[in-house]
Design an enzyme around this catalytic site. Structure first.
Site, PDB file in Angstrom:
ATOM      1  N   ASP A 124     -11.228   2.425   3.955  1.00 26.56           N
ATOM      2  CA  ASP A 124     -11.535   0.987   3.861  1.00 26.56           C
ATOM      3  C   ASP A 124     -13.037   0.745   3.737  1.00 26.56           C
ATOM      4  O   ASP A 124     -13.464  -0.362   3.394  1.00 26.56           O
ATOM      5  CB  ASP A 124     -11.071   0.269   5.144  1.00 26.56           C
ATOM      6  N   LYS A 177       0.837  -1.203   0.000  1.00 28.07           N
ATOM      7  CA  LYS A 177       0.000   0.000   0.000  1.00 28.07           C
ATOM      8  C   LYS A 177       0.877   1.261   0.000  1.00 28.07           C
ATOM      9  O   LYS A 177       0.587   2.228  -0.709  1.00 28.07           O
ATOM     10  CB  LYS A 177      -0.963  -0.028   1.201  1.00 28.07           C
ATOM     11  N   GLN A 183      -4.896  -1.864   9.506  1.00 28.36           N
ATOM     12  CA  GLN A 183      -4.796  -3.158   8.832  1.00 28.36           C
ATOM     13  C   GLN A 183      -5.368  -4.253   9.732  1.00 28.36           C
ATOM     14  O   GLN A 183      -5.048  -4.346  10.909  1.00 28.36           O
ATOM     15  CB  GLN A 183      -3.313  -3.436   8.490  1.00 28.36           C
TER      16      GLN A 183
HETATM   17  N1  L34 Z   1      -8.023  -2.741   6.989  1.00 28.43           N
HETATM   18  N2  L34 Z   1      -7.289  -4.848   6.427  1.00 28.43           N
HETATM   19  C1  L34 Z   1      -7.779  -3.656   6.042  1.00 28.43           C
HETATM   20  N3  L34 Z   1      -8.047  -3.365   4.754  1.00 28.43           N
HETATM   21  C2  L34 Z   1      -7.808  -4.274   3.781  1.00 28.43           C
HETATM   22  O1  L34 Z   1      -8.127  -3.999   2.510  1.00 28.43           O
HETATM   23  C3  L34 Z   1      -7.237  -5.502   4.142  1.00 28.43           C
HETATM   24  N4  L34 Z   1      -6.881  -6.472   3.215  1.00 28.43           N
HETATM   25  C4  L34 Z   1      -7.028  -7.886   3.563  1.00 28.43           C
HETATM   26  C5  L34 Z   1      -6.364  -8.105   4.912  1.00 28.43           C
HETATM   27  N5  L34 Z   1      -6.602  -7.033   5.858  1.00 28.43           N
HETATM   28  C6  L34 Z   1      -7.028  -5.796   5.497  1.00 28.43           C
HETATM   29  C7  L34 Z   1      -5.919  -6.314   2.291  1.00 28.43           C
HETATM   30  O2  L34 Z   1      -5.406  -5.255   2.017  1.00 28.43           O
HETATM   31  C8  L34 Z   1      -6.292  -8.575   2.436  1.00 28.43           C
HETATM   32  N6  L34 Z   1      -5.609  -7.529   1.710  1.00 28.43           N
HETATM   33  C9  L34 Z   1      -4.723  -7.732   0.657  1.00 28.43           C
HETATM   34  C10 L34 Z   1      -3.941  -6.711   0.131  1.00 28.43           C
HETATM   35  C11 L34 Z   1      -3.044  -6.943  -0.903  1.00 28.43           C
HETATM   36  C12 L34 Z   1      -2.926  -8.194  -1.438  1.00 28.43           C
HETATM   37  C13 L34 Z   1      -3.704  -9.225  -0.930  1.00 28.43           C
HETATM   38  C14 L34 Z   1      -4.586  -9.003   0.100  1.00 28.43           C
HETATM   39  C15 L34 Z   1      -1.943  -8.419  -2.531  1.00 28.43           C
HETATM   40  O3  L34 Z   1      -1.324  -7.495  -2.981  1.00 28.43           O
HETATM   41  N7  L34 Z   1      -1.743  -9.667  -2.981  1.00 28.43           N
HETATM   42  C16 L34 Z   1      -0.828  -9.989  -4.031  1.00 28.43           C
HETATM   43  C17 L34 Z   1       0.426 -10.642  -3.542  1.00 28.43           C
HETATM   44  C18 L34 Z   1       0.282 -11.510  -2.347  1.00 28.43           C
HETATM   45  C19 L34 Z   1       1.560 -12.115  -1.807  1.00 28.43           C
HETATM   46  O4  L34 Z   1       2.560 -12.181  -2.508  1.00 28.43           O
HETATM   47  O5  L34 Z   1       1.496 -12.522  -0.625  1.00 28.43           O
HETATM   48  C20 L34 Z   1      -1.540 -10.876  -5.055  1.00 28.43           C
HETATM   49  O6  L34 Z   1      -1.042 -10.947  -6.166  1.00 28.43           O
HETATM   50  O7  L34 Z   1      -2.583 -11.451  -4.718  1.00 28.43           O
END
Ligand code: L34
Ligand code: NAD
Length: 325
Positions: free
Chosen positions: A146, A79, A123
């Protein structure tokens, strides 16, 4: 695509999926990483323009990270990186997992009053001794990028303009940019969590004549107590399946209508045979891509889009604040 649609209509389900398989026509991959890149580019341009033309300071985002959960750390890092890419000022406040609920609420209150902060996110998950609901409700609804504050959830459910939770918004944007029609279509959402499945279902069935993106679908919301034979009954009839459960291989090829669009929100860390870890979704990708018309991968699907949508919401917060304060 037209060819695939024709055979899908003409032959029985089993027969057409056999043909698709035999001619090696795999589903079109919806590349979330690429689409997120495009959105960030557009945002960077829009933010630059907004800052220059209106003599505004850059939008700003503060993330609160409680504890040492490696996945949370990684997501917050993504982020911060995305914010930098689009021209949003951002910072992370790291707190020990032992922080008291009151101290966390005090910090949120301080940020609520800080005119230099447009967007706040805590988060999730937070440690067990801290109430997630209290924390989400402590964020000023105008800074709630969010979309987890109860007022904003209420607005979403009432179809009134609001901050839409980033993951649900991510899926909507993927569908739109991939030109997947939902008007009057059957959509199954697996998972009913307050942060993902529920807002997803709200947006999908909503009326386009209101303020929020009305996707006009007929929605079936399944959850852990939906019996497997019922789940398959619904998914087999679905034009779009959205799975957000964290159950590995929940969606198999025999559950998918040929040509359907399958969006995989799930993220589960598993250990591979060589002792490394990798992330997988809820969908048996290898199997399902042979039957589906469109599919998102994990990684590289919904995840990067969730991050891009947070940037969109932060810009929205900055613009609204300027108008109302
Ligand atoms: N407050 N908490 C708050 N807001 C959110 O919107 C989230 N979330 C979830 C967990 N807790 C939170 C996220 O941001 C899950 N989440 C999230 C964010 C980014 C990615 C996945 C979940 C992401 O970028 N995933 C990539 C790489 C994952 C890796 O390598 O581990 C993908 O390609 O899926
Ligand atoms: P959660 O644990 O709060 O909810 C899981 C949901 O799945 C529940 O509603 C439960 O009833 C349902 N479920 C469990 N077993 C099921 C089954 N057999 N059939 C149908 N439904 C079933 O989790 P969450 O926060 O909603 O997240 C769900 C998944 O999505 C997790 O893997 C999470 O890591 C992932 N996630 C990904 C992103 C992203 O950006 N890609 C964002 C948020 C969450």
């Amino acid at each position: 695509m037209l060819y695939k649609k024709l055979i899908t209509c003409t032959f029985s389900r089993q027969f057409s999926s056999d043909i698709l398989r035999s001619i090696g026509k795999a589903a079109e991959i919806i590349d979330g990483k690429k689409i997120a890149g495009e959105i960030k580019k557009e945002l960077k341009r829009d933010i630059e323009e907004w800052v220059q033309n209106n003599n505004n300071r850059a939008p700003s985002l503060v993330a609160i990270l409680v504890g040492e959960d490696p996945a949370s750390k990684k997501y917050v890092q993504f982020k911060m990186q995305a914010a930098k890419e689009v021209g949003i000022n951002s910072s992370t406040i790291k707190l020990e997992s032992s922080v008291s609920e009151n101290d966390l609420l005090d910090l949120i209150d301080k940020l609520n009053k800080d005119d230099n902060c447009d967007g706040i996110l805590v988060q999730l998950p937070v440690p067990d001794h801290v109430s997630e609901r209290k924390v989400c409700n402590a964020v000023d609804p105008r800074k709630d990028v969010d979309g987890f504050h109860i007022h904003n959830i209420g607005r979403l459910c009432s179809n009134v303009e609001t901050f839409v939770p980033c993951t649900a918004l991510a899926v909507v944007e993927l569908l739109k940019r991939s030109k997947i029609d939902t008007f009057g279509k059957n959509v199954v959402v697996c998972g009913r969590s307050k942060n993902v499945g529920l807002p997803m279902a709200m947006l999908l069935h909503s009326d386009y004549r209101n303020e929020l993106p009305g996707l006009e679908a007929t929605v079936t919301l399944c959850h852990r107590n939906t019996p497997p034979e019922e789940l398959i009954h619904f998914t087999k009839r679905a034009d779009v399946i959205i799975s957000a459960t964290g159950v590995v291989n929940l969606i198999r090829a025999n559950m998918v209508k040929p040509g359907a669009c399958v969006i995989d929100v799930g993220i589960t860390r598993i250990e591979t045979e060589d002792g490394k870890t990798k992330i997988v979704g809820d969908v048996d990708f290898e199997e399902v891509e042979k039957v589906a018309g469109y599919i998102t991968p994990v990684p590289g699907g919904v995840g990067p889009m969730t991050v891009a949508m947070l940037m969109k919401n932060t810009f929205q917060a900055a613009k609204a604040f300027k108008v109302t304060t």
